[in-house]
Design a protein around this motif. Structure first.
Motif, PDB file in Angstrom:
ATOM      1  N   THR A 363     -10.210  30.261  -3.396  1.00  0.00           N
ATOM      2  CA  THR A 363     -10.612  28.925  -2.951  1.00  0.00           C
ATOM      3  C   THR A 363     -11.016  29.012  -1.489  1.00  0.00           C
ATOM      4  OG1 THR A 363      -9.035  27.889  -4.465  1.00  0.00           O
ATOM      5  CG2 THR A 363      -9.885  26.526  -2.662  1.00  0.00           C
ATOM      6  N   VAL A 364     -12.207  28.552  -1.170  1.00  0.00           N
ATOM      7  CA  VAL A 364     -12.675  28.507   0.214  1.00  0.00           C
ATOM      8  C   VAL A 364     -12.628  27.042   0.644  1.00  0.00           C
ATOM      9  CG1 VAL A 364     -14.554  29.056   1.797  1.00  0.00           C
ATOM     10  CG2 VAL A 364     -14.173  30.485  -0.232  1.00  0.00           C
ATOM     11  N   VAL A 365     -11.684  26.738   1.523  1.00  0.00           N
ATOM     12  CA  VAL A 365     -11.387  25.348   1.881  1.00  0.00           C
ATOM     13  C   VAL A 365     -12.652  24.604   2.315  1.00  0.00           C
ATOM     14  CG1 VAL A 365     -10.021  23.846   3.381  1.00  0.00           C
ATOM     15  CG2 VAL A 365      -9.043  25.988   2.525  1.00  0.00           C
ATOM     16  N   LYS A 366     -12.822  23.429   1.748  1.00  0.00           N
ATOM     17  CA  LYS A 366     -13.920  22.500   2.042  1.00  0.00           C
ATOM     18  C   LYS A 366     -15.308  23.041   1.676  1.00  0.00           C
ATOM     19  CE  LYS A 366     -11.554  20.035   5.770  1.00  0.00           C
ATOM     20  NZ  LYS A 366     -11.628  19.587   7.171  1.00  0.00           N
ATOM     21  N   ARG A 367     -15.342  24.232   1.060  1.00  0.00           N
ATOM     22  CA  ARG A 367     -16.651  24.791   0.699  1.00  0.00           C
ATOM     23  C   ARG A 367     -16.811  25.009  -0.802  1.00  0.00           C
ATOM     24  NH1 ARG A 367     -17.942  29.993   3.782  1.00  0.00           N
ATOM     25  NH2 ARG A 367     -19.932  29.676   2.737  1.00  0.00           N
ATOM     26  N   GLY A 368     -15.789  25.571  -1.459  1.00  0.00           N
ATOM     27  CA  GLY A 368     -15.924  25.821  -2.886  1.00  0.00           C
ATOM     28  C   GLY A 368     -15.071  27.004  -3.326  1.00  0.00           C
ATOM     29  N   TYR A 369     -15.635  27.864  -4.172  1.00  0.00           N
ATOM     30  CA  TYR A 369     -14.906  29.002  -4.722  1.00  0.00           C
ATOM     31  C   TYR A 369     -15.791  30.242  -4.712  1.00  0.00           C
ATOM     32  CZ  TYR A 369     -11.945  25.271  -6.658  1.00  0.00           C
ATOM     33  OH  TYR A 369     -11.136  24.174  -6.820  1.00  0.00           O
ATOM     34  N   ARG A 370     -15.144  31.403  -4.739  1.00  0.00           N
ATOM     35  CA  ARG A 370     -15.881  32.670  -4.804  1.00  0.00           C
ATOM     36  C   ARG A 370     -15.065  33.694  -5.562  1.00  0.00           C
ATOM     37  NH1 ARG A 370     -14.181  36.608  -1.042  1.00  0.00           N
ATOM     38  NH2 ARG A 370     -16.244  37.547  -0.949  1.00  0.00           N
ATOM     39  N   LEU A 371     -15.764  34.662  -6.162  1.00  0.00           N
ATOM     40  CA  LEU A 371     -15.086  35.800  -6.769  1.00  0.00           C
ATOM     41  C   LEU A 371     -14.628  36.733  -5.657  1.00  0.00           C
ATOM     42  CD1 LEU A 371     -17.398  36.699  -9.807  1.00  0.00           C
ATOM     43  CD2 LEU A 371     -15.282  35.374  -9.820  1.00  0.00           C
ATOM     44  N   ALA A 372     -13.371  37.200  -5.739  1.00  0.00           N
ATOM     45  CA  ALA A 372     -12.807  38.058  -4.679  1.00  0.00           C
ATOM     46  C   ALA A 372     -13.216  39.502  -4.916  1.00  0.00           C
ATOM     47  CB  ALA A 372     -11.280  37.928  -4.677  1.00  0.00           C
ATOM     48  N   LEU A 373     -14.497  39.769  -4.681  1.00  0.00           N
ATOM     49  CA  LEU A 373     -15.018  41.124  -4.900  1.00  0.00           C
ATOM     50  C   LEU A 373     -14.295  42.135  -4.016  1.00  0.00           C
ATOM     51  CD1 LEU A 373     -18.918  41.039  -5.125  1.00  0.00           C
ATOM     52  CD2 LEU A 373     -17.287  41.449  -6.952  1.00  0.00           C
ATOM     53  N   ASP A 374     -14.116  43.356  -4.543  1.00  0.00           N
ATOM     54  CA  ASP A 374     -13.570  44.436  -3.729  1.00  0.00           C
ATOM     55  C   ASP A 374     -14.511  44.710  -2.567  1.00  0.00           C
ATOM     56  OD1 ASP A 374     -11.475  44.600  -5.443  1.00  0.00           O
ATOM     57  OD2 ASP A 374     -12.204  46.340  -6.545  1.00  0.00           O
ATOM     58  N   PRO A 375     -13.996  45.184  -1.427  1.00  0.00           N
ATOM     59  CA  PRO A 375     -14.831  45.349  -0.225  1.00  0.00           C
ATOM     60  C   PRO A 375     -16.114  46.151  -0.449  1.00  0.00           C
ATOM     61  CG  PRO A 375     -12.520  45.616   0.326  1.00  0.00           C
ATOM     62  CD  PRO A 375     -12.575  45.472  -1.156  1.00  0.00           C
ATOM     63  N   ALA A 376     -16.029  47.273  -1.149  1.00  0.00           N
ATOM     64  CA  ALA A 376     -17.230  48.097  -1.362  1.00  0.00           C
ATOM     65  C   ALA A 376     -18.259  47.328  -2.178  1.00  0.00           C
ATOM     66  CB  ALA A 376     -16.867  49.406  -2.059  1.00  0.00           C
ATOM     67  N   ALA A 377     -17.788  46.628  -3.201  1.00  0.00           N
ATOM     68  CA  ALA A 377     -18.697  45.844  -4.035  1.00  0.00           C
ATOM     69  C   ALA A 377     -19.254  44.662  -3.264  1.00  0.00           C
ATOM     70  CB  ALA A 377     -17.967  45.359  -5.283  1.00  0.00           C
ATOM     71  N   ASP A 378     -18.418  44.078  -2.376  1.00  0.00           N
ATOM     72  CA  ASP A 378     -18.854  42.941  -1.569  1.00  0.00           C
ATOM     73  C   ASP A 378     -20.068  43.309  -0.738  1.00  0.00           C
ATOM     74  OD1 ASP A 378     -18.741  40.359  -0.879  1.00  0.00           O
ATOM     75  OD2 ASP A 378     -16.895  40.460   0.278  1.00  0.00           O
ATOM     76  N   ALA A 379     -20.037  44.525  -0.160  1.00  0.00           N
ATOM     77  CA  ALA A 379     -21.173  44.986   0.637  1.00  0.00           C
ATOM     78  C   ALA A 379     -22.411  45.182  -0.232  1.00  0.00           C
ATOM     79  CB  ALA A 379     -20.800  46.309   1.317  1.00  0.00           C
ATOM     80  N   LYS A 380     -22.171  45.672  -1.454  1.00  0.00           N
ATOM     81  CA  LYS A 380     -23.285  45.911  -2.384  1.00  0.00           C
ATOM     82  C   LYS A 380     -24.023  44.618  -2.714  1.00  0.00           C
ATOM     83  CE  LYS A 380     -24.171  47.324  -7.164  1.00  0.00           C
ATOM     84  NZ  LYS A 380     -23.577  47.825  -8.424  1.00  0.00           N
ATOM     85  N   TYR A 381     -23.237  43.526  -2.918  1.00  0.00           N
ATOM     86  CA  TYR A 381     -23.862  42.268  -3.345  1.00  0.00           C
ATOM     87  C   TYR A 381     -24.195  41.340  -2.190  1.00  0.00           C
ATOM     88  CZ  TYR A 381     -22.635  43.468  -8.147  1.00  0.00           C
ATOM     89  OH  TYR A 381     -22.555  44.071  -9.385  1.00  0.00           O
ATOM     90  N   SER A 382     -23.931  41.766  -0.961  1.00  0.00           N
ATOM     91  CA  SER A 382     -24.132  40.858   0.176  1.00  0.00           C
ATOM     92  C   SER A 382     -25.597  40.496   0.384  1.00  0.00           C
ATOM     93  CB  SER A 382     -23.566  41.482   1.450  1.00  0.00           C
ATOM     94  OG  SER A 382     -24.265  42.687   1.757  1.00  0.00           O
ATOM     95  N   ASP A 383     -26.504  41.363  -0.078  1.00  0.00           N
ATOM     96  CA  ASP A 383     -27.922  41.086   0.113  1.00  0.00           C
ATOM     97  C   ASP A 383     -28.557  40.443  -1.113  1.00  0.00           C
ATOM     98  OD1 ASP A 383     -27.910  42.195   2.654  1.00  0.00           O
ATOM     99  OD2 ASP A 383     -28.177  44.228   1.879  1.00  0.00           O
ATOM    100  N   VAL A 384     -27.743  40.108  -2.118  1.00  0.00           N
ATOM    101  CA  VAL A 384     -28.303  39.546  -3.350  1.00  0.00           C
ATOM    102  C   VAL A 384     -28.905  38.172  -3.073  1.00  0.00           C
ATOM    103  CG1 VAL A 384     -27.714  38.710  -5.645  1.00  0.00           C
ATOM    104  CG2 VAL A 384     -26.703  40.806  -4.811  1.00  0.00           C
TER     105      VAL A 384
END
Length: 384
Positions: A363-384
């Protein structure tokens, strides 16, 4: 990879997927094969078959062939040939028909048809090893068909170009309609199947005859659902046909289909076992491997059934893995949720419970929700 294999063995490769079955004949067999591999099955026969003994068209064609012998008879399906002989016996014409068939050149399309011919006490003159009507056509044209009378046991499927090529070669072609397809008496199941397809409640839709495919398209058109059905089949719902002839009505509407190399129910199910898991979204989330399937999620190989509202939220989150998705956007993803964003919170709580790992979704307060991607995967999808 080993964990994935174990999960497939434990739950079946089709666990978490819903497959629609349109077959009228052998539907129980197809449904059992799918369920044995873990699939949920939604069955709605798109057609019904007129009993052979009640079919005046077949009786008329049989009498015509007895009165005026053909030069060649092409038997195309085992069940159709057996049914023809049994219907003739019921009319008191069985022996007369068999005597007539002993006098003609009898061609069998493949081993199963050959078996039914021999079971009737007859012997085929030739049969292709490929079960291909194209090979049958090539043989006839090579022999020469000018002035010959050729009877073809029709089996409810279109034979693109076959009859036309024979007639162009100078043959007289007589169709033997061994069974006829009619719309189902109860259209309710077909409508429910259509609704499930257009709402993406199905992961795949199977077809075992061209008339069934044509009938489903026709019903969709009657309900003004054809554009939505075609969009679903072209993007989210896999149209799987038992063979290329079955696919003709769908391909004529621009739908790309898949079919097994061998035109049988077993290979059709095996094809789905390869295709559907390959289309599932797999993500590394909060230290877990999460695979999103049609109506369930595999979390570290454990199958977790998820309610439809939860699957809608999860799919919306997975379109942009790791990105924050607002409550307003998630509300739009919920079917029939109205305008109350509290519906998102309720569905999200149920989703987390169903997944068995609450930390997968942050839960991201006052913004919504996100999948808690693993750090390496987070970097992979950051430019999506």
């Amino acid at each position: 990879m080993y964990e994935e294999q174990q999960a497939a063995e434990q739950h079946g490769p089709l666990a978490g997927f819903t497959v629609g079955v349109t077959a009228a004949r052998r539907a129980d067999e197809l449904g059992a094969l799918l369920q044995r591999r873990g699939a949920a099955v939604l069955h709605a026969p798109a057609l019904r078959i007129v009993p052979l003994s009640d079919d005046s068209e077949l009786l008329a064609a049989t009498k015509d062939l007895i009165d005026q012998a053909p030069d060649v008879v092409v038997a195309t399906t085992a069940i159709g040939f057996r049914g023809w002989v049994e219907a003739a016996e019921g009319w008191g014409l069985g022996e007369t028909l068999l005597d007539r068939l002993r006098e003609v050149e009898l061609l069998a399309r493949g081993p199963k048809v050959k078996g039914s011919i021999r079971a009737a006490g007859l012997t085929e003159d030739w049969s292709p090893s490929s079960e291909s009507m194209a090979e049958v056509l090539d043989r006839l044209l090579e022999e020469g068909v000018e002035g010959r009378r050729i009877a073809i046991q029709l089996h409810g499927e279109p034979l693109p170009g076959f009859v036309e090529a024979l007639r162009a070669g100078g043959a007289e072609v007589v169709g033997v309609p061994v069974y006829r397809w009619m719309p189902p008496e109860d259209i309710g199941p077909v409508d429910r199947l259509l609704d499930a397809a257009v709402s993406r409640g199905l992961d795949a839709l199977t077809f075992t005859s061209a008339p069934a495919a044509a009938s489903l398209l026709s019903r969709a058109e009657d309900r003004s659902l054809l554009p939505e059905l075609l969009a679903a089949l072209n993007h989210d719902v896999l149209p799987a046909c038992v063979g290329p002839v079955t696919a003709v009505p769908l391909q004529a509407r621009g739908v790309e289909t898949v079919a097994p190399e061998r035109f049988r129910l077993g290979p059709l199910v095996q094809l789905l076992c390869q295709e559907l898991p390959g289309r599932a979204r797999a993500l590394p989330i909060a230290g877990h491997r999460v695979e999103i399937r049609g109506h369930a999620v595999l979390v570290d190989g454990v199958l977790r059934p998820v309610p439809p509202a939860g699957m809608s939220l999860l799919r919306a989150l997975s379109r942009r893995p790791g990105w924050v998705v607002s409550r307003a956007e998630l509300l739009r993803a919920l079917p029939g949720a109205g305008r109350d964003e509290h519906a998102v919170e309720t569905a999200m709580a149920r989703l987390r419970t169903a997944l068995g790992a609450p930390k997968l979704i942050q839960t991201v307060v006052k913004r919504g929700y996100r999948l808690a991607l693993d750090p390496a995967a987070d970097a992979k999808y950051s430019d999506v």
